[in-house]
Design a protein around this motif. Sequence first.
Motif, mmCIF file in Angstrom:
data_model
loop_
_atom_site.group_PDB
_atom_site.id
_atom_site.type_symbol
_atom_site.label_atom_id
_atom_site.label_comp_id
_atom_site.label_asym_id
_atom_site.label_seq_id
_atom_site.Cartn_x
_atom_site.Cartn_y
_atom_site.Cartn_z
ATOM 1 N N GLU A 69 0.724 -1.301 0.002
ATOM 2 C CA GLU A 69 0.041 -0.071 -0.085
ATOM 3 C C GLU A 69 0.689 1.276 -0.144
ATOM 4 O O GLU A 69 0.346 2.456 -0.511
ATOM 5 N N ASP A 70 2.089 1.193 0.395
ATOM 6 C CA ASP A 70 2.845 2.167 0.534
ATOM 7 C C ASP A 70 4.368 1.885 -0.118
ATOM 8 O O ASP A 70 5.037 1.273 0.652
ATOM 9 N N SER A 71 4.557 2.140 -1.252
ATOM 10 C CA SER A 71 5.864 1.988 -1.966
ATOM 11 C C SER A 71 7.065 2.433 -1.304
ATOM 12 O O SER A 71 8.254 2.011 -1.739
ATOM 13 N N THR A 72 6.819 3.430 -0.450
ATOM 14 C CA THR A 72 8.231 4.049 0.204
ATOM 15 C C THR A 72 8.673 3.131 1.142
ATOM 16 O O THR A 72 9.811 3.467 1.786
ATOM 17 N N LEU A 73 7.997 2.120 1.798
ATOM 18 C CA LEU A 73 8.455 1.213 2.871
ATOM 19 C C LEU A 73 9.647 0.323 2.177
ATOM 20 O O LEU A 73 9.099 -0.615 1.351
ATOM 21 N N GLU A 74 10.828 0.314 2.639
ATOM 22 C CA GLU A 74 11.785 -0.510 1.983
ATOM 23 C C GLU A 74 12.041 -1.525 3.084
ATOM 24 O O GLU A 74 11.833 -1.344 4.367
ATOM 25 N N PRO A 75 12.493 -2.656 2.593
ATOM 26 C CA PRO A 75 12.941 -3.834 3.522
ATOM 27 C C PRO A 75 13.876 -3.421 4.638
ATOM 28 O O PRO A 75 14.868 -2.652 4.326
ATOM 29 N N LYS A 76 14.035 -3.911 5.582
ATOM 30 C CA LYS A 76 14.695 -3.694 6.888
ATOM 31 C C LYS A 76 15.817 -4.517 6.614
ATOM 32 O O LYS A 76 15.562 -5.779 6.522
ATOM 33 N N SER A 77 17.147 -4.039 6.707
ATOM 34 C CA SER A 77 18.093 -5.111 6.437
ATOM 35 C C SER A 77 18.896 -5.381 7.561
ATOM 36 O O SER A 77 19.117 -4.296 8.416
ATOM 37 N N PHE A 78 19.435 -6.486 7.862
ATOM 38 C CA PHE A 78 20.396 -6.814 9.100
ATOM 39 C C PHE A 78 21.325 -7.622 8.723
ATOM 40 O O PHE A 78 20.979 -8.639 8.093
ATOM 41 N N ILE A 79 22.455 -7.710 9.339
ATOM 42 C CA ILE A 79 23.491 -8.444 9.007
ATOM 43 C C ILE A 79 24.301 -9.382 10.408
ATOM 44 O O ILE A 79 24.518 -8.365 11.211
ATOM 45 N N PHE A 80 24.199 -10.463 10.516
ATOM 46 C CA PHE A 80 24.871 -11.115 11.637
ATOM 47 C C PHE A 80 25.901 -12.033 11.107
ATOM 48 O O PHE A 80 26.692 -12.116 9.719
ATOM 49 N N HIS A 81 26.529 -12.808 11.766
ATOM 50 C CA HIS A 81 27.871 -13.346 11.671
ATOM 51 C C HIS A 81 27.352 -14.724 10.854
ATOM 52 O O HIS A 81 28.123 -15.218 9.801
ATOM 53 N N ASN A 82 26.224 -15.262 10.832
ATOM 54 C CA ASN A 82 25.536 -16.403 10.128
ATOM 55 C C ASN A 82 24.297 -16.237 10.269
ATOM 56 O O ASN A 82 23.622 -15.950 11.024
ATOM 57 N N VAL A 83 23.602 -16.578 8.968
ATOM 58 C CA VAL A 83 22.267 -16.639 9.031
ATOM 59 C C VAL A 83 21.696 -18.102 8.429
ATOM 60 O O VAL A 83 22.403 -18.365 7.370
ATOM 61 N N PHE A 84 20.507 -18.637 8.682
ATOM 62 C CA PHE A 84 20.049 -19.768 8.223
ATOM 63 C C PHE A 84 18.686 -19.875 7.928
ATOM 64 O O PHE A 84 17.592 -19.246 8.433
ATOM 65 N N GLY A 85 18.275 -20.204 6.579
ATOM 66 C CA GLY A 85 17.200 -19.970 5.909
ATOM 67 C C GLY A 85 16.227 -21.141 6.586
ATOM 68 O O GLY A 85 16.638 -21.788 7.266
ATOM 69 N N PRO A 86 14.704 -21.053 6.337
ATOM 70 C CA PRO A 86 13.950 -22.175 6.471
ATOM 71 C C PRO A 86 14.141 -23.438 6.233
ATOM 72 O O PRO A 86 13.534 -24.458 6.873
ATOM 73 N N ASP A 87 14.911 -23.535 5.211
ATOM 74 C CA ASP A 87 15.244 -25.221 4.657
ATOM 75 C C ASP A 87 16.581 -25.787 5.498
ATOM 76 O O ASP A 87 16.952 -26.824 5.267
ATOM 77 N N THR A 88 17.021 -24.979 6.570
ATOM 78 C CA THR A 88 18.329 -25.433 7.051
ATOM 79 C C THR A 88 17.896 -26.619 8.047
ATOM 80 O O THR A 88 16.994 -26.673 8.740
ATOM 81 N N SER A 89 18.647 -27.859 7.834
ATOM 82 C CA SER A 89 18.727 -28.977 8.718
ATOM 83 C C SER A 89 19.149 -28.684 10.106
ATOM 84 O O SER A 89 19.830 -27.709 10.382
#
Length: 463
Positions: A69-89
């Motif tokens: 609804e609001d195109s000015t809202l950009e994704p919020k980004s974060f950086i950590f030492h490691n990140v794991f997605g939903p498929d991670t065992s």
Amino acid sequence: LPAFPDHHHRQMAASCVVAEDLEGGFAGFKVVMRCRPLNRREIDTNQKFIVNVDEQSSQVKVQDPRASEDSTLEPKSFIFHNVFGPDTSQQTFFSSSVTPVIDGVFRGTNGAVLSYGPTGTGKTWAVQGSLTDPEHCGFLTRSAHALFNHIRADSSRAYVVSLSYLEIYNEEIRDLLTNSSEPTNLRLKQDAESGVYVEGLTHHVITDTRQCLEAVAAASQRRIVQQTMMGSASSRSHLVAVFKVERNGAGEKPGQSAKLSLVELAGSHRLSRSGISEQALKEAKMTSVGLIALGDCISALSEASRHIPYRNSKLTRLLQDSLGRDTTTVFSLHVSPSECDYDETIGTLRFGARLMPRDWKNKPEICAPSTEFNFPPPTPHNQLPATAPGSTLRNTSAQSEDEAKKTKEETKLEEEEWVVVIPHKRDESDNVVAVARILEDEGVTSIAPAAFLARFQQFLGAK
């Protein structure tokens, strides 16, 4: 109880080789993030997947659900030492995040792995997982398996492994391995030989993974949980499992001892969504005490502060010798990818971003050698710094009247409390509102003005 197949032994051996290669790069404190997949309820209600995990760059981006609804809202980004997605065992997460901590234990370094996140994000699954399926068991079971694999490979030494299991509920320590049916509020004590310890806590000597699983299964039945609108079994306490590993000397090699602390922090949630009772509201406030104190300790360590506020909560005091510059620590964030959990996800990632080291260049130190099965004394955090030639230590008893009056006023100010109020129309550009949102996400309902100012200054520094 699970019997680990041969291919699992090979996976464990391979992960140990990787950990040795990472010895120089895994020093100190790490923040990792793990995102679970959408659950059945979220799929049935057509919830959008708003979390983008880039494991190569260790970056996670969260799309605001209002962006359509609001195109000015950009994704919020974060950086950590490691990140794991939903498929991670479970095995992949364990090999990358936990195995290096275990290797440090056998080098004489205390270590800790802490899991943090809102209710329903998979903390218990990551820690315990399945107690019957080796493919889906959590890192607690895998840690026990790795410990005994290492011990079996070292036939030149004698080892003793003991397990203690406790929960911190409303700032009360309860033993989960005791045979007593009545909950007991155990006391924290400290002495020169043992450091900080829990008086009367049960320690079970275990000789294999099966005994560990039996203890975990029994302890899980005693833990305090509550059904909320966000989960059928929301944890209301901090869960702490501690493996103590002691070994004797061999030839010219001295004996060593160290411990591995595995912590599942109580589930956090927004009070307006969870639909909890007045008693649970009190529990949430007490939970926040430990979480805020934990964040303060890590921030103080990252800033190389002379004073680390371990005594601000029982959780941080208990973890004092496993959370510091001479330890190996992993702080694991757990988040939901669903659009309905956007606020909780952002709050968790902001909390983790606050913990990211800035100048905390700590190198794990080896615990003092021992010829007996005794744990080394703790690092003396209260020693006075050496004074430079010609300098003098200030006599605090000789304060001026103005300084004494100022100290008295500051003390009075610290004792007062402000209620955290979040405006209905929230302005993301307002730093004060941003800090208030962070406090709300942590379950804080009131805070001393001086404490709020400190958090505000930390927030500006992080930006």
